[in-house]
Design an enzyme around this catalytic site. Sequence first.
Site, PDB file in Angstrom:
ATOM      1  N   ASP A  59       1.055  -1.145  -0.238  1.00 58.39           N
ATOM      2  CA  ASP A  59       0.165   0.028  -0.127  1.00 58.39           C
ATOM      3  C   ASP A  59       0.807   0.987   0.250  1.00 58.39           C
ATOM      4  OD1 ASP A  59      -1.473   2.157   0.865  1.00 58.39           O
ATOM      5  OD2 ASP A  59      -3.186   0.852   1.656  1.00 58.39           O
ATOM      6  N   GLU A  84       5.115   4.620   3.590  1.00 63.43           N
ATOM      7  CA  GLU A  84       4.317   6.571   3.655  1.00 63.43           C
ATOM      8  C   GLU A  84       5.664   7.039   3.930  1.00 63.43           C
ATOM      9  OE1 GLU A  84       2.858   9.476   3.819  1.00 63.43           O
ATOM     10  OE2 GLU A  84       1.132   8.578   3.686  1.00 63.43           O
ATOM     11  N   ASP A 111      10.513   6.775   0.183  1.00 61.38           N
ATOM     12  CA  ASP A 111       9.351   7.182  -0.671  1.00 61.38           C
ATOM     13  C   ASP A 111       9.296   5.519  -1.132  1.00 61.38           C
ATOM     14  OD1 ASP A 111       9.148   7.465  -2.929  1.00 61.38           O
ATOM     15  OD2 ASP A 111      11.133   8.676  -3.401  1.00 61.38           O
ATOM     16  N   ASP A 134      -1.596  12.303  -3.976  1.00 56.27           N
ATOM     17  CA  ASP A 134      -1.579  13.267  -4.824  1.00 56.27           C
ATOM     18  C   ASP A 134      -1.424  13.904  -5.841  1.00 56.27           C
ATOM     19  OD1 ASP A 134      -0.527  14.334  -1.461  1.00 56.27           O
ATOM     20  OD2 ASP A 134       1.212  12.996  -1.936  1.00 56.27           O
ATOM     21  N   LYS A 138      -1.927  20.968 -11.158  1.00 50.28           N
ATOM     22  CA  LYS A 138      -1.229  22.215 -12.495  1.00 50.28           C
ATOM     23  C   LYS A 138      -0.516  21.155 -13.319  1.00 50.28           C
ATOM     24  CE  LYS A 138      -1.112  26.011  -8.844  1.00 50.28           C
ATOM     25  NZ  LYS A 138      -0.134  26.312  -8.308  1.00 50.28           N
ATOM     26  N   ASP A 170     -10.372  10.659  -6.742  1.00 48.45           N
ATOM     27  CA  ASP A 170     -11.315  11.965  -6.894  1.00 48.45           C
ATOM     28  C   ASP A 170     -11.328  12.833  -7.830  1.00 48.45           C
ATOM     29  OD1 ASP A 170      -9.337  12.968  -5.209  1.00 48.45           O
ATOM     30  OD2 ASP A 170     -11.221  14.151  -4.300  1.00 48.45           O
ATOM     31  N   THR A 207     -11.776   6.060   2.165  1.00 55.03           N
ATOM     32  CA  THR A 207     -10.019   6.547   3.052  1.00 55.03           C
ATOM     33  C   THR A 207     -10.816   7.899   3.320  1.00 55.03           C
ATOM     34  OG1 THR A 207      -9.658   7.532   0.671  1.00 55.03           O
ATOM     35  CG2 THR A 207      -9.081   5.409   1.030  1.00 55.03           C
ATOM     36  N   LYS A 208      -9.604   8.451   4.494  1.00 57.26           N
ATOM     37  CA  LYS A 208      -9.840   9.355   3.967  1.00 57.26           C
ATOM     38  C   LYS A 208     -10.001  10.393   3.139  1.00 57.26           C
ATOM     39  CE  LYS A 208      -7.989  12.654   7.388  1.00 57.26           C
ATOM     40  NZ  LYS A 208      -6.744  13.454   8.187  1.00 57.26           N
TER      41      LYS A 208
END
Length: 229
Positions: A59, A84, A111, A134, A138, A170, A207-208
Site C-alpha cells: 500500500d 508512507e 519514498d 497526490d 497544475k 477523485d 479512505t480519509k
Amino acid sequence: MNRPAGHRPLRSFVRREGRMTTGQQRALERLWPAYGVDLPEGPLDLAALFGRAAPCVLDIGFGNGETLVAMAAADPDRNYLGVEVHRPGVGHCLLDAEEAEVNNLRVVVADAVEVMSRHLPPESLAAIHIYFPDPWPKKRHHKRRLIQRSFLELAADRLEPGGLLHLATDWKDYAEWMSGLLEDDDRFINTAAPHRYLPDPPPRPETKFERRGLRRGHQVFDLIYQRMP
Ligand SMILES: C[S@@+](CC[C@H](N)C(=O)[O-])C[C@H]1O[C@@H](n2cnc3c(N)ncnc32)[C@H](O)[C@@H]1O
C-alpha cells in the site's frame, strides 16, 4: 529506475512533517519494534519480515492508515506492507494496528519508489494499492505524479504474474492520465473492460482522502489492472 548519475529524482511528495501529536510520537516509539521496518542495504526478505511466506500487498501512501489496517484485518491470509513518508500518519496507523490486533502488517517510512526499486525483489507482490495519490493538478507539476510510464515499468516488474495494480482517485484528470498510461501498456490488462473504470462500489473500504473528495462533490474513479502473465 534509471536516472542520470547525480541527478536528484523528482519526488511525488513534499516533505512537510506537520504536527505530530504526543500520542502519535509515543505510538511510533512504542510500536515501531512490532510493526516498523528498518530498511536493509539490499532487498527485503519478506517471509522473514512477516514471519511467514504469504502473498504480499503493497500500500503506497497509506495516509493515516485507517484503510490499510481495515484491509489487513479483513484479509489475514495475506501480508500487508505499507509505505508512507508522513510520520504523523504512520503514528496514527500504528495505534489503529495495535487496536485491531493485526499481525500481518508492517510499515516503512520512506519514498515508495526507492523501496520498490532498491528493496523489493522482482515478482514479490500480489497487489499494489495506491489510493488517492497526490493529484498534482497544475500542468507544470504533472511530472511529480507518482503514476508515470517509469513507475509502471517498476510496478510490472515487482508484481507477480496475475498480480493486481489497484488505483483510486477523485481527480478526473488524474484518472484519465492513469487510464491513458495503463491502456497503452501491454503488460497490464483492465479488469473492468478496456477504457472503463470499475463499477461502484469499489472493492475496498472508504479512505480519509476519499471522504474529503466526496464532501467537495468529486466523483471517485477506481482502476484495477492485472499484470499479464
Ligand atoms: C492524498 S494522500 C492519500 C492518503 C490515503 N491513501 C487516503 O486515501 O486517505 C497521499 C499520501 O501519499 C503519500 N505519498 C506521496 N508520495 C509518496 C511516495 N513516493 N512514497 C510514500 N508515500 C507517498 C503522502 O505523504 C500522502 O500521505
